[in-house]
Scaffold this active site. Structure first.
Site, PDB file in Angstrom:
ATOM      1  N   LYS A  38     -11.213   3.218  -2.715  1.00  0.00           N
ATOM      2  CA  LYS A  38      -9.903   3.335  -3.363  1.00  0.00           C
ATOM      3  C   LYS A  38      -8.975   2.268  -2.775  1.00  0.00           C
ATOM      4  O   LYS A  38      -8.732   2.248  -1.564  1.00  0.00           O
ATOM      5  CB  LYS A  38      -9.343   4.736  -3.124  1.00  0.00           C
ATOM      6  CG  LYS A  38      -8.015   5.040  -3.809  1.00  0.00           C
ATOM      7  CD  LYS A  38      -7.644   6.493  -3.529  1.00  0.00           C
ATOM      8  CE  LYS A  38      -6.288   6.866  -4.105  1.00  0.00           C
ATOM      9  NZ  LYS A  38      -5.954   8.284  -3.827  1.00  0.00           N
ATOM     10  N   ASP A  73      -2.956  18.205  -6.568  1.00  0.00           N
ATOM     11  CA  ASP A  73      -2.995  17.299  -7.721  1.00  0.00           C
ATOM     12  C   ASP A  73      -4.239  17.562  -8.574  1.00  0.00           C
ATOM     13  O   ASP A  73      -5.055  16.665  -8.779  1.00  0.00           O
ATOM     14  CB  ASP A  73      -2.990  15.854  -7.209  1.00  0.00           C
ATOM     15  CG  ASP A  73      -2.623  14.846  -8.293  1.00  0.00           C
ATOM     16  OD1 ASP A  73      -2.161  15.267  -9.369  1.00  0.00           O
ATOM     17  OD2 ASP A  73      -2.804  13.642  -8.051  1.00  0.00           O
ATOM     18  N   ALA A 124      -5.698   4.471 -11.551  1.00  0.00           N
ATOM     19  CA  ALA A 124      -4.606   5.426 -11.751  1.00  0.00           C
ATOM     20  C   ALA A 124      -3.268   4.762 -11.434  1.00  0.00           C
ATOM     21  O   ALA A 124      -3.154   3.541 -11.439  1.00  0.00           O
ATOM     22  CB  ALA A 124      -4.838   6.663 -10.891  1.00  0.00           C
ATOM     23  N   SER A 125      -2.259   5.565 -11.141  1.00  0.00           N
ATOM     24  CA  SER A 125      -0.904   5.026 -11.018  1.00  0.00           C
ATOM     25  C   SER A 125      -0.672   4.254  -9.728  1.00  0.00           C
ATOM     26  O   SER A 125       0.123   3.314  -9.696  1.00  0.00           O
ATOM     27  CB  SER A 125       0.117   6.162 -11.130  1.00  0.00           C
ATOM     28  OG  SER A 125      -0.196   7.183 -10.196  1.00  0.00           O
ATOM     29  N   LEU A 126      -1.348   4.644  -8.635  1.00  0.00           N
ATOM     30  CA  LEU A 126      -1.094   4.021  -7.338  1.00  0.00           C
ATOM     31  C   LEU A 126      -2.239   3.156  -6.843  1.00  0.00           C
ATOM     32  O   LEU A 126      -2.045   2.321  -5.959  1.00  0.00           O
ATOM     33  CB  LEU A 126      -0.806   5.098  -6.278  1.00  0.00           C
ATOM     34  CG  LEU A 126       0.332   6.075  -6.559  1.00  0.00           C
ATOM     35  CD1 LEU A 126       0.463   7.070  -5.406  1.00  0.00           C
ATOM     36  CD2 LEU A 126       1.644   5.330  -6.766  1.00  0.00           C
ATOM     37  N   ALA A 127      -3.428   3.361  -7.393  1.00  0.00           N
ATOM     38  CA  ALA A 127      -4.602   2.671  -6.861  1.00  0.00           C
ATOM     39  C   ALA A 127      -5.721   2.638  -7.904  1.00  0.00           C
ATOM     40  O   ALA A 127      -5.661   3.333  -8.917  1.00  0.00           O
ATOM     41  CB  ALA A 127      -5.097   3.386  -5.599  1.00  0.00           C
ATOM     42  N   GLN A 128      -6.735   1.814  -7.622  1.00  0.00           N
ATOM     43  CA  GLN A 128      -7.928   1.822  -8.447  1.00  0.00           C
ATOM     44  C   GLN A 128      -9.152   1.954  -7.545  1.00  0.00           C
ATOM     45  O   GLN A 128      -9.095   1.653  -6.350  1.00  0.00           O
ATOM     46  CB  GLN A 128      -8.019   0.580  -9.323  1.00  0.00           C
ATOM     47  CG  GLN A 128      -8.103  -0.746  -8.597  1.00  0.00           C
ATOM     48  CD  GLN A 128      -7.887  -1.909  -9.561  1.00  0.00           C
ATOM     49  OE1 GLN A 128      -6.974  -1.874 -10.412  1.00  0.00           O
ATOM     50  NE2 GLN A 128      -8.684  -2.958  -9.426  1.00  0.00           N
ATOM     51  N   VAL A 129     -10.256   2.422  -8.132  1.00  0.00           N
ATOM     52  CA  VAL A 129     -11.451   2.749  -7.353  1.00  0.00           C
ATOM     53  C   VAL A 129     -12.609   1.845  -7.768  1.00  0.00           C
ATOM     54  O   VAL A 129     -12.905   1.695  -8.959  1.00  0.00           O
ATOM     55  CB  VAL A 129     -11.846   4.226  -7.553  1.00  0.00           C
ATOM     56  CG1 VAL A 129     -13.113   4.550  -6.766  1.00  0.00           C
ATOM     57  CG2 VAL A 129     -10.700   5.141  -7.146  1.00  0.00           C
TER      58      VAL A 129
END
Length: 222
Positions: A58, A190, A39-44
């Site tokens: 995350k 969210d 996503a915009s701030l992090a990846q999982v």
């Protein structure tokens, strides 16, 4: 929502080493190289703990704090200009809200505490599931939670194929949010399809509590 171009694994390693002092392979029993969502701030990334638990990890993008700061500053400038040009479009109050809440999304320990708070508030509901936080492998820029395999809430065809009634899912969502906002005064702010999943039952799985909001008591009562 969940398919932003992923960052290379070397950046993931750098963040994990910065938070724990070791490579992900030393911290976990196994750790996938490719993210399952970004996503915009992090990846999982999917992983397995030393104790054998299946988890989702995350990882915050390196340098995203500076990017966010720049973006917020640019938005503030544009909104101020717009307010001068057109009085009916004065969104400065929204920018103040963004400046207050968006940086909080970068604190994954705060996110973990928020998820546990909502989990406690909704513990009596058997139709809501919130993944457990693994605190021993969680830090400010790394969040480890229970991995749950489920169907994305927006995939209506798959829900129907599993015998899940989308109308019942919508009712669960409505009740859960009314309870969070009107009863507890604290809610997960969210709710997009990238972090809402459904299990047969139906049971709605809430992921990502980075943006959670506490409401003033007077506001809630009104």
């Amino acid at each position: 929502q969940d398919s932003v171009p992923a960052r290379p694994f070397s950046q993931v390693v750098a963040v994990v080493k910065g938070e724990f002092g070791v490579h992900p392979d030393e911290l976990f029993d196994s750790f996938t190289r490719s993210p399952i969502a970004s996503a915009s701030l992090a990846q999982v990334h999917r992983a397995r703990t030393k104790a054998g638990d299946d988890v989702a990890v995350k990882i915050q993008y390196p340098g995203i704090d500076r990017i966010l700061e720049t973006d917020l500053r640019n938005v503030a400038i544009l909104v101020r200009l717009l307010a001068r040009l057109e009085k009916n479009f004065d969104f400065r109050v929204l920018v103040r809200e963004l400046n207050k809440d968006m940086p909080r999304e970068l604190d994954f320990e705060l996110e973990g505490r928020s998820s546990e708070r909502v989990a406690r508030d909704l513990a009596h509901r058997k139709d809501i599931l919130i993944p457990k936080v693994f605190w021993e492998t969680t830090r400010r820029r790394v969040l480890t939670t229970e991995f749950i395999e489920a169907t994305k809430i927006s995939d209506t065809e798959a829900l129907l194929a599993e015998g899940i009634d989308p109308n019942q899912v919508a009712l669960i969502m409505t009740e859960a949010y009314c309870e969070q906002i009107l009863v507890h005064g604290f809610f997960r702010a969210d709710p997009h399809p990238g972090n809402l999943f459904v299990l047969p039952g139906p049971v709605v799985v809430f992921l990502d509590f980075g943006l959670s909001k506490e409401l003033p008591e007077k506001f809630r009562q009104n």
